[in-house]
Write a protein that holds these residues in place. Structure first.
Motif, PDB file in Angstrom:
ATOM      1  N   LYS A  27       0.816  -1.211   0.000  1.00 57.95           N
ATOM      2  CA  LYS A  27       0.000   0.000   0.000  1.00 57.95           C
ATOM      3  C   LYS A  27       0.852   1.265   0.000  1.00 57.95           C
ATOM      4  CE  LYS A  27      -3.886   2.321   0.630  1.00 57.95           C
ATOM      5  NZ  LYS A  27      -4.938   2.393  -0.343  1.00 57.95           N
ATOM      6  N   LYS A  28       1.696   1.403   0.971  1.00 59.28           N
ATOM      7  CA  LYS A  28       2.465   2.644   1.133  1.00 59.28           C
ATOM      8  C   LYS A  28       3.544   2.814   0.065  1.00 59.28           C
ATOM      9  CE  LYS A  28       0.621   4.411   4.865  1.00 59.28           C
ATOM     10  NZ  LYS A  28       0.023   5.731   4.873  1.00 59.28           N
ATOM     11  N   TRP A  29       4.179   1.711  -0.311  1.00 61.09           N
ATOM     12  CA  TRP A  29       5.285   1.801  -1.267  1.00 61.09           C
ATOM     13  C   TRP A  29       4.934   1.184  -2.607  1.00 61.09           C
ATOM     14  CZ3 TRP A  29       8.054  -0.956   3.180  1.00 61.09           C
ATOM     15  CH2 TRP A  29       8.339  -0.055   4.207  1.00 61.09           C
ATOM     16  N   ARG A  30       3.679   1.087  -2.927  1.00 59.90           N
ATOM     17  CA  ARG A  30       3.277   0.388  -4.148  1.00 59.90           C
ATOM     18  C   ARG A  30       3.777   1.059  -5.424  1.00 59.90           C
ATOM     19  NH1 ARG A  30      -1.435   3.000  -2.594  1.00 59.90           N
ATOM     20  NH2 ARG A  30      -2.303   4.348  -4.202  1.00 59.90           N
ATOM     21  N   LYS A  31       4.014   2.350  -5.383  1.00 62.11           N
ATOM     22  CA  LYS A  31       4.496   3.052  -6.578  1.00 62.11           C
ATOM     23  C   LYS A  31       5.983   3.358  -6.505  1.00 62.11           C
ATOM     24  CE  LYS A  31       0.046   5.095  -7.586  1.00 62.11           C
ATOM     25  NZ  LYS A  31      -0.731   6.321  -7.736  1.00 62.11           N
ATOM     26  N   LYS A  32       6.653   2.771  -5.534  1.00 62.21           N
ATOM     27  CA  LYS A  32       8.089   3.019  -5.361  1.00 62.21           C
ATOM     28  C   LYS A  32       8.850   1.714  -5.472  1.00 62.21           C
ATOM     29  CE  LYS A  32       7.219   6.861  -2.237  1.00 62.21           C
ATOM     30  NZ  LYS A  32       7.419   7.413  -0.904  1.00 62.21           N
TER      31      LYS A  32
ATOM     32  N   VAL B  20      11.013  -0.487  -3.588  1.00 61.81           N
ATOM     33  CA  VAL B  20      11.326  -0.654  -2.167  1.00 61.81           C
ATOM     34  C   VAL B  20      12.829  -0.783  -1.955  1.00 61.81           C
ATOM     35  CG1 VAL B  20      10.962  -2.124  -0.154  1.00 61.81           C
ATOM     36  CG2 VAL B  20       9.078  -1.656  -1.709  1.00 61.81           C
ATOM     37  N   GLU B  21      13.491  -1.469  -2.868  1.00 62.25           N
ATOM     38  CA  GLU B  21      14.933  -1.671  -2.710  1.00 62.25           C
ATOM     39  C   GLU B  21      15.722  -0.363  -2.838  1.00 62.25           C
ATOM     40  OE1 GLU B  21      13.006  -3.195  -4.921  1.00 62.25           O
ATOM     41  OE2 GLU B  21      13.721  -2.777  -6.928  1.00 62.25           O
ATOM     42  N   ASP B  22      15.108   0.680  -3.405  1.00 65.44           N
ATOM     43  CA  ASP B  22      15.781   1.975  -3.539  1.00 65.44           C
ATOM     44  C   ASP B  22      15.473   2.938  -2.393  1.00 65.44           C
ATOM     45  OD1 ASP B  22      16.880   1.097  -5.878  1.00 65.44           O
ATOM     46  OD2 ASP B  22      15.420   2.097  -7.173  1.00 65.44           O
ATOM     47  N   LEU B  23      14.540   2.558  -1.518  1.00 63.31           N
ATOM     48  CA  LEU B  23      14.179   3.433  -0.401  1.00 63.31           C
ATOM     49  C   LEU B  23      15.313   3.501   0.611  1.00 63.31           C
ATOM     50  CD1 LEU B  23      10.501   2.312   0.309  1.00 63.31           C
ATOM     51  CD2 LEU B  23      11.226   4.501  -0.625  1.00 63.31           C
TER      52      LEU B  23
END
Length: 105
Positions: free
Chosen positions: A42-47, A49-52
């Motif tokens: 939900k929160k990172w669905r458009k990102k 995650v490995e780059d956060l």
């Protein structure tokens, strides 16, 4: 199944702290994986995650409200259920059959 398992293990103390907060507010049935999966889906669905950055992940986890998680999983449950699974095809056709309300036949 846990996506990004190494990252999950890295932020496990943060997830545990959030789970303690959720339990404090008496939301039962939520586990660490639920919080993680909510953030990933939900929160990172458009990102990616490995780059956060780690601080972005921690910030997101701490900002999650218990009601958001509960609502998200309720909606997912409603979407996954087959509402007409116990009804045969002919019964479904009878339910969806158009009835003429004017009394014309």
């Amino acid at each position: 199944m846990i996506q990004f398992e190494q990252l999950y293990r890295e932020v496990l103390p943060v997830l545990q702290s959030k789970l303690d907060e959720i339990n404090y507010y008496e939301y039962d049935g939520i586990v660490l994986e639920d919080i993680w999966n909510f953030c990933v889906k939900k929160k990172w669905r458009k990102k990616k995650v490995e780059d956060l950055r780690l601080y972005e992940i921690v910030e997101t986890i701490f900002s999650v409200k218990p009601s958001e998680i509960v609502s998200y999983f309720q909606i997912q449950q409603f979407r996954s259920e087959n509402w007409f699974g116990d009804i045969s095809h002919s019964e479904l056709q009878a339910l969806l059959k158009h009835k003429n309300v004017d009394g014309d036949k």
